[in-house]
Design an enzyme around this catalytic site. Sequence first.
Site, PDB file in Angstrom:
ATOM      1  N   ARG A 183      25.543  33.440 -52.264  1.00  0.00           N
ATOM      2  CA  ARG A 183      25.856  33.184 -53.668  1.00  0.00           C
ATOM      3  C   ARG A 183      24.681  32.683 -54.499  1.00  0.00           C
ATOM      4  NH1 ARG A 183      31.269  30.232 -54.932  1.00  0.00           N
ATOM      5  NH2 ARG A 183      30.294  28.444 -53.951  1.00  0.00           N
ATOM      6  N   ASP A 184      23.496  32.578 -53.937  1.00  0.00           N
ATOM      7  CA  ASP A 184      22.334  32.162 -54.726  1.00  0.00           C
ATOM      8  C   ASP A 184      21.073  32.849 -54.200  1.00  0.00           C
ATOM      9  OD1 ASP A 184      21.026  30.850 -56.774  1.00  0.00           O
ATOM     10  OD2 ASP A 184      20.728  28.994 -55.648  1.00  0.00           O
ATOM     11  N   VAL A 185      21.166  34.163 -54.002  1.00  0.00           N
ATOM     12  CA  VAL A 185      20.021  34.929 -53.511  1.00  0.00           C
ATOM     13  C   VAL A 185      19.015  35.086 -54.650  1.00  0.00           C
ATOM     14  CG1 VAL A 185      19.255  37.138 -52.570  1.00  0.00           C
ATOM     15  CG2 VAL A 185      21.450  36.163 -51.848  1.00  0.00           C
ATOM     16  N   ASN A 216      14.479  31.304 -52.957  1.00  0.00           N
ATOM     17  CA  ASN A 216      15.157  30.976 -51.709  1.00  0.00           C
ATOM     18  C   ASN A 216      14.753  31.903 -50.559  1.00  0.00           C
ATOM     19  OD1 ASN A 216      16.497  28.822 -52.823  1.00  0.00           O
ATOM     20  ND2 ASN A 216      18.357  29.970 -53.300  1.00  0.00           N
TER      21      ASN A 216
END
Length: 422
Positions: free
Chosen positions: A60-62, A66
């Site tokens: 959910r936070d690619v 990251n």
Amino acid sequence: MIDADEDEGRPYIVLEYVEGETLKERIRRHGQLPVAEAVAYAIEIARALGVAHARHIVHRDVKPQNVLIDEEGSAKVTDFGIARTLEEEGLTAAGRVLGTTDYVSPEQALGQPVTGQSDLYSVGVVLYEMLTGEVPFHGENQVAVAMKHVREMLPDVQSKRPEVSAALAAVIDTATAKRPEDRYGNDAELIADLEDVLALETSRAGSAPGEATSVLRTLPPRARRRVPFSIRHRPVTLLLAVIVLAAVGGGTAWLATRAHHGTGRPAQAPPSRQLSAVSLCQSCAEGFNPLGDPKNEHPNPGLAIDNQLGTAWTTQRYTGGNLGKAGTGIYLDASPGTTVREVVIHTSTPGWTAAVYARNDRPPLTWPDSGWAQLSSPKVVSSKQDIRLTSAARYRYYLVWITSLGGRPQVSINEITLYKYK
């Protein structure tokens, strides 16, 4: 996570320390990354997410921030801080928008249910940024950017980076489709297409950056076979080159006769004095197999536009001479667009049937698709086949769509030439 424990009542976790930089920092340093390098990183990111998705965990936070690039050039996905399992109630609750909006999927921006396909959308955006050096959307605030992901198609990656192949651009288009049902169904589908594209891009470039080398070694046989022998077996090739040049006094002259000169003035005369050939770049041909696998049909499509009748691009081999589908083919990119009036095909396997289609936007890997305009009726192709087109409209992409093999197991196209009025 390697370990977890407590120290004097304070809980702690132990994670791997990665010496290197984030992918975002790498993009900021270099701007546009080499195409093969970008695809290799995308493969590693998708593989990592595939492991999480197999355990029903969505990141959910690619985003590039990251993704860590270690000293050996390998990519590692990190920071699952807002990840949730699909079984958790909070994941699909309406009204929750999480993740960096530069890479957020439309459904996540709208607070709708989030699945692994939401992560794949973000991978597509990250790949776009690696290739262009910038995120696709900008706005006054995060909400404005998020709404652009909901409402607007990503800018054309090929207009920002012309050397990007149509096959790679199609992967980005599919990964970032607005509706999840129009995207890749799972990680494996995206990874398979990226692996094919990595082999294609490496073949086109004739070399691979160091960051892509380790990923090339992990390609499955179907994709690895498309990587040039000189790259798959570099030490052997270098030894052979030394032997040949040492043994042949005229080595330089011999190599010159084998050089690929690309497209330009065709070897054959135009069908009439009123017509002139459309000049195409050396990499402006793509196999097109939306109803089969691999999607690029067969490697080396440039052999169909190299102005050498002794070379040929071929389709795959089909059992019993039966396509078993509506068609397959090859298209040419006449960027930025032109009005083609006649197409001439040379083939050493006459008897197959094809029609010519055209469009202006990048061909999607679907068929049928309303974006294609049919410019000729189906023709049984002779050894040299002239196909006059019915439209005087301007198009960028011209497709030779093969609908019948004529009983042959394989079709060879020695040359396709597009002609326009002078």
